[in-house]
Motif scaffolding. Structure first.
Motif, short mmCIF file in Angstrom:
data_model
loop_
_atom_site.label_atom_id
_atom_site.label_comp_id
_atom_site.label_asym_id
_atom_site.label_seq_id
_atom_site.Cartn_x
_atom_site.Cartn_y
_atom_site.Cartn_z
N GLN A 42 0.82 -1.20 0.00
CA GLN A 42 0.00 0.00 0.00
C GLN A 42 0.86 1.25 0.00
O GLN A 42 0.59 2.21 -0.71
CB GLN A 42 -0.92 -0.02 1.22
CG GLN A 42 -2.14 0.86 1.09
CD GLN A 42 -3.08 0.33 0.02
OE1 GLN A 42 -3.22 -0.86 -0.14
NE2 GLN A 42 -3.67 1.22 -0.72
N SER A 45 2.41 1.80 -3.44
CA SER A 45 1.41 2.27 -4.39
C SER A 45 1.14 3.75 -4.19
O SER A 45 1.08 4.52 -5.14
CB SER A 45 0.13 1.47 -4.22
OG SER A 45 -0.90 2.03 -4.99
N GLN A 46 0.96 4.16 -2.93
CA GLN A 46 0.66 5.55 -2.66
C GLN A 46 1.82 6.45 -3.06
O GLN A 46 1.64 7.51 -3.65
CB GLN A 46 0.34 5.72 -1.18
CG GLN A 46 -0.98 5.06 -0.77
CD GLN A 46 -1.18 5.02 0.71
OE1 GLN A 46 -0.22 5.11 1.49
NE2 GLN A 46 -2.42 4.87 1.14
N ASN A 49 1.89 6.92 -6.90
CA ASN A 49 0.84 7.75 -7.44
C ASN A 49 0.87 9.18 -6.92
O ASN A 49 0.16 10.04 -7.42
CB ASN A 49 -0.52 7.13 -7.15
CG ASN A 49 -0.78 5.92 -8.02
OD1 ASN A 49 -0.42 5.92 -9.19
ND2 ASN A 49 -1.40 4.90 -7.45
N GLN A 50 1.70 9.44 -5.89
CA GLN A 50 1.81 10.80 -5.38
C GLN A 50 2.97 11.58 -6.01
O GLN A 50 3.19 12.74 -5.70
CB GLN A 50 1.99 10.75 -3.86
CG GLN A 50 0.71 10.34 -3.12
CD GLN A 50 0.94 10.09 -1.66
OE1 GLN A 50 2.07 10.16 -1.17
NE2 GLN A 50 -0.14 9.79 -0.94
N ALA A 111 -7.25 -0.72 -1.83
CA ALA A 111 -6.72 0.26 -2.80
C ALA A 111 -7.85 0.98 -3.53
O ALA A 111 -7.77 2.19 -3.78
CB ALA A 111 -5.81 -0.45 -3.79
N THR A 114 -9.55 3.41 -0.97
CA THR A 114 -8.72 4.55 -0.59
C THR A 114 -8.15 5.29 -1.79
O THR A 114 -7.33 6.19 -1.62
CB THR A 114 -7.56 4.09 0.31
OG1 THR A 114 -6.77 3.12 -0.40
CG2 THR A 114 -8.09 3.46 1.59
N ASP A 115 -8.58 4.90 -2.98
CA ASP A 115 -8.12 5.54 -4.21
C ASP A 115 -6.59 5.53 -4.31
O ASP A 115 -5.96 6.53 -4.60
CB ASP A 115 -8.64 6.99 -4.28
CG ASP A 115 -8.59 7.55 -5.70
OD1 ASP A 115 -8.46 6.74 -6.65
OD2 ASP A 115 -8.66 8.78 -5.86
N SER A 116 -6.00 4.36 -4.04
CA SER A 116 -4.55 4.25 -4.03
C SER A 116 -4.08 3.00 -4.78
O SER A 116 -3.21 2.28 -4.31
CB SER A 116 -4.03 4.22 -2.59
OG SER A 116 -4.59 3.13 -1.88
N SER A 339 -3.85 1.94 -13.27
CA SER A 339 -4.59 2.97 -12.58
C SER A 339 -4.71 4.22 -13.44
O SER A 339 -3.74 4.65 -14.08
CB SER A 339 -3.89 3.33 -11.27
OG SER A 339 -4.45 4.51 -10.70
#
Length: 443
Positions: A42, A45-46, A49-50, A111, A114-116, A339
């Motif tokens: 997790q 992934s975050q 995408n950040q 995911a 939490t949009d992640s 994504s």
């Protein structure tokens, strides 16, 4: 009948993720690339995408994309993806793959909630409703501008990966289904051949039983374990009914469904699966078959590697009409989605295009032989060649029942967790099982 909405996706995924693609096999393999543990999935992934929304791959800088493979399939696909990812990175030195065996019901559900989502994650196409639901809710990156040559792929493969004519997944190149594997040495001992009809199949079982052999190693302990035999039988009995359910319709005559229920129960009553199947899981059944304590087993073509030490053959479940029946199911071994919020769409697009390439397909086939649905891959394995000798590609019962559900009805859950296990043990009669099944479908 109405399709389940997005809040029902978790239930669909938790069962269909295991069922319509593949089973697991034992063994330990290293990570395909990067880490392979769930603990950092997790966070990775975050972080991915950040990053800056501009795909830095376009100006020559090195980028890393996070990929979630299906955790339960690491033993099956681990070596293949290690080679696939190495080949991709060699051809694209500015793109690194952080491949994690982190994809699971829990991680993907969290995911989504939490949009992640990671940059890339395994998918099952149209085997269940999750791809279409995620696409409709804007979670997925359209792939048409990246996977531009789809001419090698049949219509079924394109349908698997598209939603409303938009491509959202890399394309499947193989076909897998549940066959009957048999011990060729035991068959030879009693001068038996692969049966061509259901009656011939029962005659083979009777000959084996009369000679002190257990005809079939069968695991009935878990919902998926017990499903394989019935799921393989279903197209041979009620194909037209399943087509109707899959199209959202209802049937008025359940005679063929009842016949399938009755013949499944009669097979068990005859003792062809022994007496301890209700307490036996699939792994134990596979071990029994491997040890010669069962002349046959219903298992997926993807698990053929479990029996490499044996002299085996296989055949599709034969119908009473003399045809061999498979169950629809493009292999998800190479099907991944991206994504919509990936920071590196160009790099992701290149990776998914590579997964749809002949090079990646050949690598996968070399490690996990399956039935090709694209040109250019020759079947050299005689067992896989025998599996390819089906006459009818039938429906996948669990997938059909998943799509047939609505806000008031969950026929897939009822069938796998109540109707089938109690029909198997005799707690329900055929008529009782059929009545419950019919009522759920007609809600």
């Amino acid at each position: 009948m109405k399709m389940k909405n997005l809040k029902m996706m978790a239930l669909t995924m938790t069962m269909a993720v295991v069922l319509t693609a593949c089973g697991s096999k034992s063994g330990n393999h290293g990570a395909a690339s990067g880490t392979d543990t769930d603990s950092s999935a997790q966070e990775s992934s975050q972080d991915s995408n950040q990053k800056d929304s501009q795909d830095s791959n376009t100006d020559g800088k090195e980028v890393t994309i996070t990929v979630w493979g299906e955790g339960e399939q690491q033993a099956l696909y681990g070596d293949a993806f290690a080679e696939i990812n190495a080949a991709f990175e060699k051809a694209n030195p500015d793109i690194k793959i952080d491949y994690q065996w982190s994809g699971s019901f829990d991680s993907l559900t969290v995911a989504v909630q939490t949009d992640s989502l990671p940059d890339v994650f395994y998918t099952q196409g149209n085997k269940n409703t999750s791809l279409s639901e995620m696409a409709a809710n804007g979670y997925l990156l359209p792939l048409d501008e990246y996977i531009t040559d789809t001419s090698r792929f049949p219509e079924d493969a394109l349908a698997y990966a598209t939603v409303d004519d938009v491509l959202y997944s890399s394309l499947p190149a193989f076909f897998d289904y549940a066959v009957v594997f048999y011990n060729a040495d035991i068959f030879a001992k009693y001068e038996l051949e692969a049966p061509k009809t259901w009656d011939e199949f029962l005659a083979v079982c009777k000959t084996l039983q009369d000679n002190g052999e257990l005809p079939m190693a069968y695991g009935g302990n878990g919902w998926l374990d017990r499903y394989w035999l019935f799921g393989a039988m279903a197209p041979a009995y009620m194909e037209s009914e399943m087509v109707t359910w899959n199209e959202g319709g209802e049937i008025s005559d359940y005679a063929k469904v009842k016949e399938c229920f009755a013949d499944y129960r009669a097979f068990l009553d005859a003792g062809y699966a022994g007496t301890d199947y209700a307490a036996t899981d699939m792994a134990s059944a596979q071990l029994s078959f491997t040890n010669g304590q069962g002349a046959m087993i219903v298992d997926g073509t993807w698990n053929k590697g479990l029996y490499e030490s044996m002299n085996i053959g296989c055949f599709p479940i034969p119908g009473k009409d003399g045809k061999g029946y498979s169950q629809s199911g493009p292999s998800q071994s190479l099907t991944y989605s991206a994504s919509a919020k990936t920071a590196h769409p160009e790099a992701v697009g290149k990776y998914l295009a590579f997964l749809s390439s002949e090079e990646a397909e050949q690598i996968m086939f070399d490690h996990v032989p399956s039935i090709p649905i694209v040109d250019g891959i020759a079947i050299t394995d005689p067992v896989i060649a025998a599996a390819a000798e089906y006459d009818v590609i039938g429906q996948n019962l669990f997938g059909v029942l998943s799509f047939a559900g609505n806000e008031n009805s969950q026929p897939a859950d009822l069938f796998t967790n109540d109707v089938l296990p109690k029909l198997m043990t005799g707690e329900y009669t055929v008529d009782q099982a059929l009545e419950l099944f019919q009522k759920e479908l007609e809600k």
